[in-house]
Design a protein around this motif. Structure first.
Motif: not given
Length: 245
Positions: A73, A99-104, A150
């Motif tokens: 990550t 999105q795989t890095y949990e970004l909006s 990211p």
């Protein structure tokens, strides 16, 4: 993020990559150069746990990459077109990666704005071509942007300047130079000039072994050029001798 190797070995038939001990301190831009078949891509794949070592290990931030997942990550990478999902448009691909890095979605759009001048053939946010239909240069730009998106602690690039036009090469160098000191970067390249410009330290990999590892200075490019020029002279001399015989 600190990168370390410990007795690292990978074997393929009659080739062996051996990097017993290497430490790249956090925030260092580390360039890796060498001829085809020297083991550069193999090393990058070991760092990213895409292949497993026969002996030894790679550690990122103190964690053995083969045993843990948290480092992923904090890492961005692009090793070529096989990293792309070519049935998506660039916009779709960037959002998938974000999105795989949990970004909006909003955060992804905000970060993509910094690449407007780098990806100019279609406006970011309105790209309509599938990645498979792009030129090789634009495919590589899509992959490079995805890796940078990211804002990772570690960036790993294999031939990032390949197939880019001169303008884009200059822009990429600027993007990488902005991250020096903050992001650990591992950059493999055949372009001695560009890799020298963006690296704090450069190692030469030859036949699976690091034969030189030094900080960059104003003389580095000339020294690297001399090294590779002199390396081919024995082969040229052997060829001339064979013709004379």
């Amino acid at each position: 993020m600190r990168l370390e190797t410990d007795a690292l070995t990978k074997r393929y038939d009659d080739f062996e990559l051996s990097i017993p001990e290497l430490t790249i301190e956090p925030g260092t831009a580390f360039g890796l150069v060498g001829n085809n078949g020297a083991g550069k891509t193999t090393f990058l794949r070991l760092v990213l746990d895409l292949i497993r070592a026969d002996e030894g290990s790679v550690r990122l931030g103190g964690e053995v990459v083969a045993d843990t997942f948290d480092w992923k990550t904090r890492t961005g990478s692009y090793l070529g077109s096989s990293f792309l999902i070519d049935f998506l448009t660039p916009d779709e691909y960037w959002h998938f990666v974000g999105q795989t890095y949990e970004l909006s979605g909003a955060a992804i759009d905000e970060r993509l704005a910094q690449f407007d001048d780098f990806y100019v053939d279609e406006p970011i946010g309105e790209t309509t071509k599938y990645i498979r239909d792009l030129s090789t240069g634009n495919q590589n730009k899509a992959g490079l942007i995805a890796a940078l998106l990211p804002e990772p602690d570690l960036l790993v690039f294999d031939e990032p300047f390949a197939s880019l036009d001169p303008r884009s090469q200059i822009q990429l160098k600027e993007l990488l130079q902005e991250r020096r000191g903050d992001t650990t970067m591992l950059i493999s390249s055949h372009d001695l000039g560009h890799v020298t410009d963006v690296s704090d330290r450069i190692a030469i990999l030859e036949a699976g072994e690091i034969v030189r590892d030094e900080p960059t200075d104003p003389d580095t490019l000339e020294e690297l050029t001399r090294y590779f020029r002199e390396a081919i002279r024995p082969k040229e001399a052997d060829g001339a001798a064979a013709e004379a015989a």
